[in-house]
Design a protein around this motif. Structure first.
Motif: not given
Length: 269
Positions: A63-73
């Motif tokens: 999973s992804v949780r950090e905003p930067s990770e979500i934005a990248a995905v």
């Protein structure tokens, strides 16, 4: 904005709004910077090409949780420079992460008319999965239903099939209306192998299904054999045996299984 409505198989469909003239969909910039998980950093790095989804990706990146990770995905999902499989896996990751951005993103993608058919089918698949989730959670599902209804009119058969299956699970009136049509109706072309599995085992549609035991469509023939085999239809035994003797592996397996089910019927004294 006035949005006209059209009718599709008895269901009301809201067309997607047309994009503004001159609008282009540009990929968001992607970077692996500031992403701690190396597997995720590699996944969002387009410079690595389309072959960057290892078989255990869901284990490496559950999973992804950090905003930067979500934005990248999300940037991967939006980027048409990436292959459909990579973008599909990015959607899966957002789904596993229960990212609230996913449904609006899918609706945005469903409104694009310039995506490739394979990716449109993936989007419709995910819309259907999120329809079930949203209905369970009491969320507004009509935008999802409308998007799926538009998908059921897609020029690509694969997209239409995916949309039909999702709408059928939802109980959509248009999908149910198609199931009620005579099986030979031309409007069911490309869908018959799905529809026969929806028939009740009470024999009311048995004769219709038998008429497709030797269909020129391999998918239709296999589906007819599978359903009649489940119903242990003795009148179809010869057709099952013919299929079991086929050199086509999928047809042969269907015929063998149906024949075994016939053999399981109790012998008359």
């Amino acid at each position: 904005m006035n949005r006209s409505r059209v009718s599709l198989a008895g269901a009301s469909v809201v067309p997607a709004p047309a994009p503004d003239a001159g609008t282009t969909h540009r990929a968001l910039p992607k970077t692996a910077a500031a992403i701690a998980n190396p597997a995720l950093a590699a996944f969002v790095d387009q410079g690595r090409g389309n072959d960057r989804v290892p078989s255990d990706f869901d284990t490496r990146v559950p999973s992804v949780r950090e905003p930067s990770e979500i934005a990248a995905v999300i940037a991967v999902v939006r980027d048409r420079g990436d292959g459909p499989t990579v973008r599909h896996e990015a959607i899966n990751l957002l789904r596993r992460s229960r990212a609230p951005e996913l449904v609006p993103l899918l609706l945005e993608l469903a409104g694009r008319g310039d995506e490739k058919a394979q990716f449109r089918a993936y989007v419709v698949q995910h819309l259907g999965e999120n329809l079930v989730d949203s209905a369970t959670q009491g969320a507004d599902i009509m935008p999802l239903v409308d998007a799926l209804r538009r998908g059921s009119a897609d020029p690509d058969l694969g997209v239409r099939r995916q949309a039909f299956q999702s709408l059928l699970r939802y109980g959509d009136e248009g999908a149910n209306a198609l199931v009620a049509l005579p099986l030979a109706d031309a409007r069911l072309n490309g869908l018959r192998d799905l529809i026969v599995h929806e028939y009740p085992a009470d024999g009311t549609r048995r004769a219709e299904v038998r008429s497709f035991l030797y269909s020129a469509s391999l998918d239709e023939r296999i589906a007819a054999i599978a359903v009649l085999g489940q119903w242990q239809d003795k009148a179809s035994a010869a057709a099952f045996a013919d299929a079991a003797a086929s050199k086509v592996p999928a047809l042969r397996r269907a015929g063998e299984l149906a024949s075994r089910r016939i053999s399981e019927l109790p012998k008359l004294p």
